[in-house]
Design a protein around this motif. Structure first.
Motif, PDB file in Angstrom:
ATOM      1  N   MET A  24       1.450  -1.022  -0.433  1.00  0.00           N
ATOM      2  CA  MET A  24      -0.256  -0.148   0.009  1.00  0.00           C
ATOM      3  C   MET A  24       1.137   0.915   0.368  1.00  0.00           C
ATOM      4  O   MET A  24       0.566   2.039  -0.524  1.00  0.00           O
ATOM      5  CB  MET A  24      -1.068   0.270   1.313  1.00  0.00           C
ATOM      6  N   VAL A  25       1.652   1.492   0.810  1.00  0.00           N
ATOM      7  CA  VAL A  25       2.660   2.552   0.561  1.00  0.00           C
ATOM      8  C   VAL A  25       3.864   2.865  -0.548  1.00  0.00           C
ATOM      9  O   VAL A  25       3.790   3.351  -1.081  1.00  0.00           O
ATOM     10  CB  VAL A  25       3.779   2.293   1.675  1.00  0.00           C
ATOM     11  N   LEU A  26       3.829   1.383  -0.774  1.00  0.00           N
ATOM     12  CA  LEU A  26       5.236   1.752  -2.457  1.00  0.00           C
ATOM     13  C   LEU A  26       4.168   1.479  -3.682  1.00  0.00           C
ATOM     14  O   LEU A  26       5.438   2.066  -4.772  1.00  0.00           O
ATOM     15  CB  LEU A  26       5.868   0.452  -1.812  1.00  0.00           C
ATOM     16  N   ARG A  27       3.102   1.083  -3.061  1.00  0.00           N
ATOM     17  CA  ARG A  27       2.696   1.029  -5.103  1.00  0.00           C
ATOM     18  C   ARG A  27       2.219   2.295  -6.326  1.00  0.00           C
ATOM     19  O   ARG A  27       2.160   2.423  -7.315  1.00  0.00           O
ATOM     20  CB  ARG A  27       1.174   0.836  -4.410  1.00  0.00           C
ATOM     21  N   GLU A  28       2.992   3.677  -5.579  1.00  0.00           N
ATOM     22  CA  GLU A  28       2.661   5.407  -6.283  1.00  0.00           C
ATOM     23  C   GLU A  28       4.169   4.656  -6.435  1.00  0.00           C
ATOM     24  O   GLU A  28       4.760   5.987  -7.070  1.00  0.00           O
ATOM     25  CB  GLU A  28       2.128   5.816  -5.616  1.00  0.00           C
ATOM     26  N   THR A  29       5.041   4.317  -5.413  1.00  0.00           N
ATOM     27  CA  THR A  29       6.260   4.682  -6.264  1.00  0.00           C
ATOM     28  C   THR A  29       7.160   3.690  -7.298  1.00  0.00           C
ATOM     29  O   THR A  29       5.917   2.235  -7.609  1.00  0.00           O
ATOM     30  CB  THR A  29       7.542   4.098  -4.846  1.00  0.00           C
ATOM     31  N   GLU A  32      12.192   1.280  -9.958  1.00  0.00           N
ATOM     32  CA  GLU A  32      13.030   2.029 -10.432  1.00  0.00           C
ATOM     33  C   GLU A  32      13.423   2.546  -9.505  1.00  0.00           C
ATOM     34  O   GLU A  32      14.955   2.057  -8.959  1.00  0.00           O
ATOM     35  CB  GLU A  32      13.716   2.594 -12.065  1.00  0.00           C
ATOM     36  N   SER A  33      12.771   3.538  -9.091  1.00  0.00           N
ATOM     37  CA  SER A  33      13.422   4.453  -7.664  1.00  0.00           C
ATOM     38  C   SER A  33      13.245   3.627  -6.570  1.00  0.00           C
ATOM     39  O   SER A  33      14.425   3.531  -5.893  1.00  0.00           O
ATOM     40  CB  SER A  33      11.711   5.455  -7.884  1.00  0.00           C
ATOM     41  N   PRO A  51       9.556   0.725   4.633  1.00  0.00           N
ATOM     42  CA  PRO A  51       9.311   2.084   2.634  1.00  0.00           C
ATOM     43  C   PRO A  51       9.236   3.994   2.688  1.00  0.00           C
ATOM     44  O   PRO A  51       9.704   3.526   1.620  1.00  0.00           O
ATOM     45  CB  PRO A  51       7.583   1.454   3.220  1.00  0.00           C
ATOM     46  N   ALA A  52       9.925   3.712   3.673  1.00  0.00           N
ATOM     47  CA  ALA A  52      10.075   5.221   3.501  1.00  0.00           C
ATOM     48  C   ALA A  52      11.415   5.745   2.370  1.00  0.00           C
ATOM     49  O   ALA A  52      11.783   6.569   1.453  1.00  0.00           O
ATOM     50  CB  ALA A  52      10.099   6.794   4.700  1.00  0.00           C
ATOM     51  N   ASP A  53      12.321   4.539   3.274  1.00  0.00           N
ATOM     52  CA  ASP A  53      13.402   4.511   2.774  1.00  0.00           C
ATOM     53  C   ASP A  53      13.623   4.364   1.096  1.00  0.00           C
ATOM     54  O   ASP A  53      14.679   4.536   0.441  1.00  0.00           O
ATOM     55  CB  ASP A  53      14.353   3.780   3.481  1.00  0.00           C
ATOM     56  N   LEU A  54      12.860   3.242   0.903  1.00  0.00           N
ATOM     57  CA  LEU A  54      12.056   3.294  -0.789  1.00  0.00           C
ATOM     58  C   LEU A  54      11.965   4.061  -1.818  1.00  0.00           C
ATOM     59  O   LEU A  54      12.411   4.295  -2.698  1.00  0.00           O
ATOM     60  CB  LEU A  54      12.058   1.692  -0.821  1.00  0.00           C
ATOM     61  N   ILE A  55      10.553   4.888  -1.080  1.00  0.00           N
ATOM     62  CA  ILE A  55      10.341   6.140  -1.583  1.00  0.00           C
ATOM     63  C   ILE A  55      11.784   7.004  -1.644  1.00  0.00           C
ATOM     64  O   ILE A  55      11.429   7.675  -2.601  1.00  0.00           O
ATOM     65  CB  ILE A  55       9.020   6.170  -0.762  1.00  0.00           C
ATOM     66  N   GLY A  56      11.946   7.034  -1.108  1.00  0.00           N
ATOM     67  CA  GLY A  56      13.250   7.949  -0.504  1.00  0.00           C
ATOM     68  C   GLY A  56      12.809   9.972  -0.522  1.00  0.00           C
ATOM     69  O   GLY A  56      12.217   9.953  -0.154  1.00  0.00           O
ATOM     70  N   GLY A  57      13.181  10.824  -1.493  1.00  0.00           N
ATOM     71  CA  GLY A  57      13.106  12.373  -1.548  1.00  0.00           C
ATOM     72  C   GLY A  57      14.026  12.760  -0.296  1.00  0.00           C
ATOM     73  O   GLY A  57      13.753  14.197  -0.448  1.00  0.00           O
ATOM     74  N   LYS A  58      14.778  12.607  -0.123  1.00  0.00           N
ATOM     75  CA  LYS A  58      15.625  13.126   1.128  1.00  0.00           C
ATOM     76  C   LYS A  58      17.106  12.574   1.005  1.00  0.00           C
ATOM     77  O   LYS A  58      17.522  11.417   0.441  1.00  0.00           O
ATOM     78  CB  LYS A  58      15.147  13.096   2.209  1.00  0.00           C
TER      79      LYS A  58
END
Length: 115
Positions: A24-29, A32-33, A51-58
């Motif tokens: 649910m958390v990663l489905r919009e990521t 590749e990212s 999951p936040a580590d895999l989404i990245g952005g920081k």
């Protein structure tokens, strides 16, 4: 998630609820990212990712040295002083206060023959 378990042995994926939450958390990521962020996490952390580590952005947090902290504090103090001078009507101290401070500081000075 199998890739994570190969690197971090204490990371478990047997709980279906955990897999559902990650999905649910990663489905919009993008894949590749997430994979790129996971590889970066592997290189920079000894702890399993969230999951936040895999989404990245920081950017990974850089620890500040004491000099960095002191420089930031000094910059903040200068900005506060500048803001004070811009907002307040700052005037020189009255003569009677300057005279009294001069008397106080004169009494605190060490004479040459006392040192």
């Amino acid at each position: 998630m199998k890739l994570i378990t190969n690197v971090y042995q204490n990371f478990e994926v047997e709980d279906p609820a955990k897999i559902d939450v990650w999905y649910m958390v990663l489905r919009e990521t993008s894949v590749e990212s997430a994979k790129s962020n996971l590889m970066m996490h592997f290189r920079t952390s000894s702890f399993p990712p969230t999951p936040a580590d895999l989404i990245g952005g920081k950017e990974p947090e850089k620890s500040l040295t004491i000099y960095d902290i002191q420089r930031k504090e000094q910059e903040q103090q200068l900005l506060e002083l500048q803001e004070y001078h811009e907002r307040e009507d700052v005037k020189p101290m009255p003569d009677h206060i300057a005279k009294r401070l001069g008397q106080i500081f004169a009494g605190m000075r060490v004479n040459r023959d006392e040192s």
